[in-house]
Scaffold this motif. Structure first.
Motif, short mmCIF file in Angstrom:
data_model
loop_
_atom_site.label_atom_id
_atom_site.label_comp_id
_atom_site.label_asym_id
_atom_site.label_seq_id
_atom_site.Cartn_x
_atom_site.Cartn_y
_atom_site.Cartn_z
N VAL A 95 0.82 -1.22 0.00
CA VAL A 95 0.00 0.00 0.00
C VAL A 95 0.85 1.27 0.00
CG1 VAL A 95 -1.92 -1.16 1.14
CG2 VAL A 95 -0.22 0.05 2.53
N LYS A 96 2.12 1.15 0.31
CA LYS A 96 2.99 2.33 0.31
C LYS A 96 3.19 2.90 -1.09
CE LYS A 96 5.73 1.66 4.52
NZ LYS A 96 7.07 1.34 5.08
N GLN A 97 2.92 2.08 -2.10
CA GLN A 97 3.13 2.56 -3.47
C GLN A 97 2.07 3.58 -3.90
OE1 GLN A 97 2.09 -0.25 -6.72
NE2 GLN A 97 1.32 -1.60 -5.09
N TYR A 98 0.97 3.66 -3.18
CA TYR A 98 -0.10 4.58 -3.53
C TYR A 98 0.11 5.93 -2.87
CZ TYR A 98 -2.29 0.30 -5.15
OH TYR A 98 -2.54 -0.89 -5.79
N GLN A 99 -0.07 6.98 -3.63
CA GLN A 99 0.19 8.33 -3.14
C GLN A 99 -1.01 8.92 -2.40
OE1 GLN A 99 1.29 10.48 -6.66
NE2 GLN A 99 3.06 9.17 -7.11
N ALA B 161 -7.39 -4.64 -0.26
CA ALA B 161 -7.99 -4.97 -1.55
C ALA B 161 -9.18 -4.07 -1.84
CB ALA B 161 -8.42 -6.44 -1.56
N GLY B 162 -9.91 -3.68 -0.79
CA GLY B 162 -11.04 -2.77 -0.96
C GLY B 162 -10.61 -1.33 -1.11
N PHE B 163 -9.53 -0.95 -0.44
CA PHE B 163 -9.03 0.41 -0.53
C PHE B 163 -8.41 0.69 -1.90
CE2 PHE B 163 -8.01 0.68 4.33
CZ PHE B 163 -9.37 0.68 4.60
N TYR B 164 -7.71 -0.31 -2.43
CA TYR B 164 -6.95 -0.12 -3.67
C TYR B 164 -7.26 -1.22 -4.70
CZ TYR B 164 -4.31 2.86 -0.49
OH TYR B 164 -3.94 3.81 0.43
N PRO B 165 -8.51 -1.32 -5.16
CA PRO B 165 -8.83 -2.32 -6.18
C PRO B 165 -8.11 -2.00 -7.48
CG PRO B 165 -10.66 -0.81 -5.89
CD PRO B 165 -9.68 -0.50 -4.80
N SER B 166 -7.69 -3.01 -8.20
CA SER B 166 -6.91 -2.81 -9.43
C SER B 166 -7.68 -2.05 -10.49
CB SER B 166 -6.46 -4.15 -9.99
OG SER B 166 -7.59 -4.99 -10.24
N SER B 167 -9.03 -2.10 -10.43
CA SER B 167 -9.85 -1.44 -11.45
C SER B 167 -10.14 0.01 -11.14
CB SER B 167 -11.18 -2.18 -11.61
OG SER B 167 -11.89 -2.19 -10.39
N ASP B 168 -9.72 0.47 -9.94
CA ASP B 168 -10.05 1.83 -9.51
C ASP B 168 -9.10 2.82 -10.16
OD1 ASP B 168 -10.99 3.25 -6.31
OD2 ASP B 168 -10.68 4.20 -8.25
N THR B 169 -9.60 3.67 -11.04
CA THR B 169 -8.76 4.63 -11.75
C THR B 169 -8.68 5.97 -11.04
OG1 THR B 169 -10.65 5.36 -13.06
CG2 THR B 169 -9.28 3.62 -13.99
N ASN B 170 -9.41 6.12 -9.91
CA ASN B 170 -9.40 7.38 -9.19
C ASN B 170 -8.29 7.47 -8.17
OD1 ASN B 170 -11.74 8.36 -10.51
ND2 ASN B 170 -13.04 7.13 -9.15
N ILE B 171 -7.60 6.37 -7.96
CA ILE B 171 -6.52 6.36 -6.98
C ILE B 171 -5.22 6.72 -7.67
CG2 ILE B 171 -5.20 4.90 -5.41
CD1 ILE B 171 -7.71 3.32 -4.88
N ASP B 172 -4.48 7.62 -7.06
CA ASP B 172 -3.22 8.06 -7.66
C ASP B 172 -2.16 6.99 -7.48
OD1 ASP B 172 -4.36 10.53 -8.22
OD2 ASP B 172 -3.87 11.32 -6.23
N LYS B 173 -1.82 6.33 -8.56
CA LYS B 173 -0.81 5.28 -8.52
C LYS B 173 0.52 5.85 -9.02
CE LYS B 173 -4.19 1.65 -9.36
NZ LYS B 173 -4.59 0.54 -10.22
N PRO B 174 1.64 5.25 -8.62
CA PRO B 174 2.92 5.73 -9.09
C PRO B 174 3.05 5.50 -10.58
CG PRO B 174 3.18 3.66 -7.92
CD PRO B 174 1.75 4.10 -7.72
N PRO B 175 3.74 6.38 -11.31
CA PRO B 175 3.88 6.20 -12.76
C PRO B 175 4.67 4.95 -13.07
CG PRO B 175 5.37 7.90 -11.95
CD PRO B 175 4.47 7.57 -10.83
N SER B 176 4.27 4.27 -14.12
CA SER B 176 4.98 3.07 -14.55
C SER B 176 6.22 3.47 -15.32
CB SER B 176 4.08 2.19 -15.42
OG SER B 176 3.61 2.93 -16.52
N HIS B 177 7.26 2.69 -15.18
CA HIS B 177 8.53 2.99 -15.83
C HIS B 177 8.78 1.99 -16.96
CE1 HIS B 177 9.57 5.85 -12.67
NE2 HIS B 177 9.15 4.94 -11.79
#
Length: 292
Positions: free
Chosen positions: A157-161, A276-292
């Motif tokens: 969960v630390k990966q989420y901003q 899993a409920g806080f950060y579902p993979s389909s949730d696009t509203n959560i700020d995820k780190p940019p992929s490299h």
């Protein structure tokens, strides 16, 4: 060799002739506190448990055991009738005189701190119980397992901003209470990567205006509470709740009360469910780190 001596119930004598330890093969353990009971079972000593309090609901087998009341108001008569060799409970168990009554009955006791509701206290309690019931190796193994499970989730969960704002609801069949600070729920929400937006201490009743003002992104409820009110749709009957973004986006997490109301050995499982409920993979509203 020491373990086999203990299992036979022998008295171990030191070189100076003093009694060091006496462990009986048929120990009779009575526990008070849901997470305490879970710890004893997780330490593979469940076969020695002969009684529990009303807050002990896991593993399911404990529901068949004799009950000694609620941990805040235990029945000393019921407890003594079980002829325990050791009683394990919280240091603020009630009634206040129970400690002296057990002492007069020559029953070994172990009182554990219930607060603060931290992971460190859980691990300390596991170690203490392990020593008291002669399961120190199992305690070390359980501590390592809990640490590993918690570390895995917290690292993920630390990966989420952005942390989602969360409210936990309890006792919805009557007054709707929300868990604030200084609660087990608050600690677990934080470990799972959420932000408990209830800033008050302990539990508090919420009005419709309070829910609307809080406007959580996610609601957490217990599966038992949902059953009590007749299902998820009946949450709409709680004034103000349908105006929250959590309701409108249907971001509601149901979890067993034994997992979230007590900081117990299954805390890793609770974190997995919440994360899993806080950060579902389909949730696009959560700020995820940019992929490299």
């Amino acid at each position: 060799m020491m373990k086999s001596i203990y299992s036979l119930g022998y008295i171990v004598i030191g070189l100076c002739g003093l009694l060091i330890s006496y462990v009986v093969a048929n120990d009779r353990i009575v526990t008070s506190g849901g997470s305490i009971t879970e710890i004893v079972y997780a330490l593979q000593a469940g076969d020695r448990v002969v009684g529990v309090d009303m807050s002990s609901t896991y593993p399911p087998h404990v529901k068949q055991l004799p009950q000694i009341g609620y941990w805040k108001q235990l029945s000393i008569e019921g407890l003594l009738s079980l002829k325990p060799t050791i009683f394990i409970g919280w240091d603020d168990s009630g009634p206040a005189q129970i400690s002296e009554q057990l002492k007069q009955a020559n029953i070994q006791t172990l009182y554990l701190k219930r607060v603060p509701n931290t992971l460190d206290l859980l691990l300390s309690n596991v170690e203490s119980i392990g020593k008291a019931i002669d399961q120190p190796v199992e305690a070390e193994q359980l501590i390592a397992q809990i640490k590993s499970q918690v570390a895995q989730t917290t690292a993920q969960v630390k990966q989420y901003q952005h942390k989602p704002t969360v409210l936990f609801l309890l006792s919805m069949a009557g007054a709707t209470q929300v868990a604030g600070k200084n609660t087990v729920v608050d600690s677990i929400i934080q470990l799972a990567g959420g932000e408990n937006i209830a800033q008050h201490a302990n539990y508090k009743n919420y009005s419709a205006e309070a829910f609307i003002t809080a406007n959580p992104a996610i609601l957490i409820v217990t599966t038992q509470s949902l059953q009590a009110i007749g299902g998820l749709d009946n949450l709409a009957n709680i004034p103000g709740l349908t105006h929250t973004q959590a309701w409108q986006n249907r971001r509601i997490i149901a979890i067993d009360q034994a997992l979230i109301l007590g900081m117990g050995p299954r805390v890793g499982e609770a974190l997995t469910i919440l994360a899993a409920g806080f950060y579902p993979s389909s949730d696009t509203n959560i700020d995820k780190p940019p992929s490299h």
